[in-house]
Design a protein around this motif. Structure first.
Motif, PDB file in Angstrom:
ATOM      1  N   ASN A  46       0.838  -1.208   0.000  1.00  0.00           N
ATOM      2  CA  ASN A  46       0.000   0.000   0.000  1.00  0.00           C
ATOM      3  C   ASN A  46       0.867   1.250   0.000  1.00  0.00           C
ATOM      4  OD1 ASN A  46      -2.917  -0.101  -0.099  1.00  0.00           O
ATOM      5  ND2 ASN A  46      -2.841  -1.396   1.717  1.00  0.00           N
ATOM      6  N   GLU A  47       1.947   1.219   0.761  1.00  0.00           N
ATOM      7  CA  GLU A  47       2.873   2.350   0.785  1.00  0.00           C
ATOM      8  C   GLU A  47       3.503   2.564  -0.587  1.00  0.00           C
ATOM      9  OE1 GLU A  47       5.709   1.419   3.759  1.00  0.00           O
ATOM     10  OE2 GLU A  47       4.338   1.758   5.443  1.00  0.00           O
ATOM     11  N   ALA A  48       3.833   1.475  -1.259  1.00  0.00           N
ATOM     12  CA  ALA A  48       4.487   1.577  -2.562  1.00  0.00           C
ATOM     13  C   ALA A  48       3.615   2.318  -3.566  1.00  0.00           C
ATOM     14  CB  ALA A  48       4.829   0.183  -3.092  1.00  0.00           C
ATOM     15  N   TYR A  49       2.315   2.083  -3.506  1.00  0.00           N
ATOM     16  CA  TYR A  49       1.413   2.658  -4.512  1.00  0.00           C
ATOM     17  C   TYR A  49       0.546   3.788  -3.956  1.00  0.00           C
ATOM     18  CZ  TYR A  49       2.940  -1.336  -7.175  1.00  0.00           C
ATOM     19  OH  TYR A  49       3.725  -2.247  -7.834  1.00  0.00           O
ATOM     20  N   LYS A  50       1.027   4.427  -2.912  1.00  0.00           N
ATOM     21  CA  LYS A  50       0.317   5.598  -2.399  1.00  0.00           C
ATOM     22  C   LYS A  50       0.625   6.791  -3.300  1.00  0.00           C
ATOM     23  CE  LYS A  50      -0.295   8.397   1.764  1.00  0.00           C
ATOM     24  NZ  LYS A  50       0.141   8.599   3.173  1.00  0.00           N
ATOM     25  N   PRO A  51      -0.385   7.393  -3.921  1.00  0.00           N
ATOM     26  CA  PRO A  51      -0.125   8.498  -4.858  1.00  0.00           C
ATOM     27  C   PRO A  51       0.536   9.686  -4.162  1.00  0.00           C
ATOM     28  CG  PRO A  51      -2.376   7.675  -5.090  1.00  0.00           C
ATOM     29  CD  PRO A  51      -1.816   7.065  -3.834  1.00  0.00           C
ATOM     30  N   THR A  52       1.522  10.254  -4.810  1.00  0.00           N
ATOM     31  CA  THR A  52       2.147  11.472  -4.301  1.00  0.00           C
ATOM     32  C   THR A  52       1.477  12.678  -4.947  1.00  0.00           C
ATOM     33  OG1 THR A  52       3.827  11.505  -6.048  1.00  0.00           O
ATOM     34  CG2 THR A  52       4.348  10.277  -4.038  1.00  0.00           C
ATOM     35  N   LYS A  53       1.649  13.827  -4.319  1.00  0.00           N
ATOM     36  CA  LYS A  53       0.995  15.040  -4.815  1.00  0.00           C
ATOM     37  C   LYS A  53       1.545  15.445  -6.186  1.00  0.00           C
ATOM     38  CE  LYS A  53      -0.587  19.448  -2.964  1.00  0.00           C
ATOM     39  NZ  LYS A  53      -0.507  20.383  -1.815  1.00  0.00           N
ATOM     40  N   LYS A  54       2.849  15.295  -6.365  1.00  0.00           N
ATOM     41  CA  LYS A  54       3.469  15.755  -7.603  1.00  0.00           C
ATOM     42  C   LYS A  54       3.416  14.714  -8.714  1.00  0.00           C
ATOM     43  CE  LYS A  54       7.435  18.388  -9.202  1.00  0.00           C
ATOM     44  NZ  LYS A  54       8.702  19.059  -8.805  1.00  0.00           N
ATOM     45  N   TYR A  55       3.495  13.435  -8.333  1.00  0.00           N
ATOM     46  CA  TYR A  55       3.519  12.379  -9.351  1.00  0.00           C
ATOM     47  C   TYR A  55       2.466  11.301  -9.055  1.00  0.00           C
ATOM     48  CZ  TYR A  55       8.062  14.386 -10.515  1.00  0.00           C
ATOM     49  OH  TYR A  55       9.074  15.235 -10.872  1.00  0.00           O
ATOM     50  N   PRO A  56       1.180  11.658  -9.070  1.00  0.00           N
ATOM     51  CA  PRO A  56       0.145  10.664  -8.759  1.00  0.00           C
ATOM     52  C   PRO A  56       0.091   9.520  -9.764  1.00  0.00           C
ATOM     53  CG  PRO A  56      -0.834  12.673  -9.653  1.00  0.00           C
ATOM     54  CD  PRO A  56       0.603  12.984  -9.404  1.00  0.00           C
ATOM     55  N   ASN A  57       0.509   9.782 -11.006  1.00  0.00           N
ATOM     56  CA  ASN A  57       0.437   8.744 -12.031  1.00  0.00           C
ATOM     57  C   ASN A  57       1.463   7.632 -11.830  1.00  0.00           C
ATOM     58  OD1 ASN A  57      -1.657  10.055 -13.318  1.00  0.00           O
ATOM     59  ND2 ASN A  57      -0.318  11.174 -14.714  1.00  0.00           N
ATOM     60  N   LEU A  58       2.427   7.845 -10.945  1.00  0.00           N
ATOM     61  CA  LEU A  58       3.404   6.792 -10.687  1.00  0.00           C
ATOM     62  C   LEU A  58       2.820   5.665  -9.832  1.00  0.00           C
ATOM     63  CD1 LEU A  58       6.699   8.788  -9.927  1.00  0.00           C
ATOM     64  CD2 LEU A  58       6.042   7.615 -12.035  1.00  0.00           C
ATOM     65  N   ALA A  59       1.694   5.903  -9.196  1.00  0.00           N
ATOM     66  CA  ALA A  59       1.103   4.916  -8.273  1.00  0.00           C
ATOM     67  C   ALA A  59       0.308   3.858  -9.020  1.00  0.00           C
ATOM     68  CB  ALA A  59       0.227   5.623  -7.246  1.00  0.00           C
ATOM     69  N   THR A  60       0.917   3.262 -10.026  1.00  0.00           N
ATOM     70  CA  THR A  60       0.302   2.172 -10.775  1.00  0.00           C
ATOM     71  C   THR A  60       1.337   1.070 -10.989  1.00  0.00           C
ATOM     72  OG1 THR A  60       0.902   3.216 -12.879  1.00  0.00           O
ATOM     73  CG2 THR A  60      -1.297   3.684 -12.006  1.00  0.00           C
ATOM     74  N   ALA A  61       0.843  -0.151 -11.164  1.00  0.00           N
ATOM     75  CA  ALA A  61       1.746  -1.279 -11.384  1.00  0.00           C
ATOM     76  C   ALA A  61       2.338  -1.215 -12.779  1.00  0.00           C
ATOM     77  CB  ALA A  61       0.995  -2.592 -11.188  1.00  0.00           C
ATOM     78  N   ARG A  62       3.649  -1.389 -12.868  1.00  0.00           N
ATOM     79  CA  ARG A  62       4.308  -1.460 -14.176  1.00  0.00           C
ATOM     80  C   ARG A  62       4.058  -2.801 -14.828  1.00  0.00           C
ATOM     81  NH1 ARG A  62       4.667   2.846 -10.986  1.00  0.00           N
ATOM     82  NH2 ARG A  62       6.304   4.322 -11.603  1.00  0.00           N
ATOM     83  N   ARG A  63       3.900  -3.813 -14.009  1.00  0.00           N
ATOM     84  CA  ARG A  63       3.605  -5.163 -14.498  1.00  0.00           C
ATOM     85  C   ARG A  63       2.272  -5.591 -13.881  1.00  0.00           C
ATOM     86  NH1 ARG A  63       6.625  -7.216 -18.574  1.00  0.00           N
ATOM     87  NH2 ARG A  63       6.087  -9.279 -17.769  1.00  0.00           N
TER      88      ARG A  63
END
Length: 226
Positions: free
Chosen positions: A122-139
């Protein structure tokens, strides 16, 4: 020697299989994230990816402990070992020396370990304010297996706890099971294949690395509009 439940071996084998599936499939996501960190030029973005990698590393470490605990519980039960103590000169329990393991205690501990794995992911995919789109699985396909297997493993552990009268209610694990379903739905969306060319993430990274690209793009759009 305590009477064993007839299906306890099958239950633990199923839990172990689900944990192993989660363990194996976590590798692909970690590998891709590690490559992404190396290729990312924006420092703050790279820091976000690095934190995701660390959360995955922590999840993997705790998952290893979870599998070890299940194997230990299974072995203790198979050998009929359950808190036996050494014997004194008169044949009674001798408490100054260590007692053997308690499989029921380790079973509950395993369930809490799986909870810890879920917290790390859950921590790994917690959206950040600046880069919310990074909170997705690459695989997404592999991560979907990870999360669904963790859910099945924790559900199986709860059934074991109830079957052995270790608890009357496993409600304390319900939020974690629900969180796994929510996390899977949020981060494991498979994006349809796009035509060849830079992705939105590629463009964003390029602009952050070189603001001149943004100014050139804006000028080109202005010329097109006129």
């Amino acid at each position: 020697m305590p009477e064993q439940l007839p299906d306890e071996g099958d239950g633990l084998r199923t839990v172990a299989a689900e944990l192993l599936t989660a363990f194996e499939n976590l590798g692909a996501e970690h590998q891709v994230l590690t490559a992404e960190e190396r290729e990312t030029t924006a420092a703050e973005r790279r820091g976000t990816v690095r934190r995701m990698i660390q959360s995955h590393t922590d999840a993997n470490r705790t998952l290893v402990h979870s599998v070890d605990r299940v194997a230990t519980v299974y072995g203790l039960r198979e050998f009929g070992i359950n808190r036996q103590m050494a014997k004194g000169v008169e044949g009674g329990d001798y408490s100054p020396l260590l007692a053997l393991g308690d499989p029921d205690e380790l079973l509950y501990e395993t369930a809490t370990y799986v909870q810890a794995v879920v917290r790390r992911l859950n921590e790994a995919y917690k959206p950040t304010k600046k880069y919310p789109n990074l909170a997705t699985a690459r695989r997404p396909q592999e991560m979907k297996k990870v999360l669904s297997s963790l859910r099945a493993a924790l559900t199986g552990l709860c059934a074991e706890l109830v079957a052995r009268d270790l608890t009357e209610d496993t409600a304390e694990f319900d939020p974690c099971i629900a969180a796994l379903g929510e996390l899977e739905g949020r981060v494991c969306r498979v994006v349809p294949a796009q035509a060849s060319g830079p992705t939105a993430e590629d463009v964003t990274a390029a602009i952050l690395a070189d603001p001149e690209i943004a100014r050139a793009a804006a000028a080109a759009l202005e010329r097109t509009a006129t």
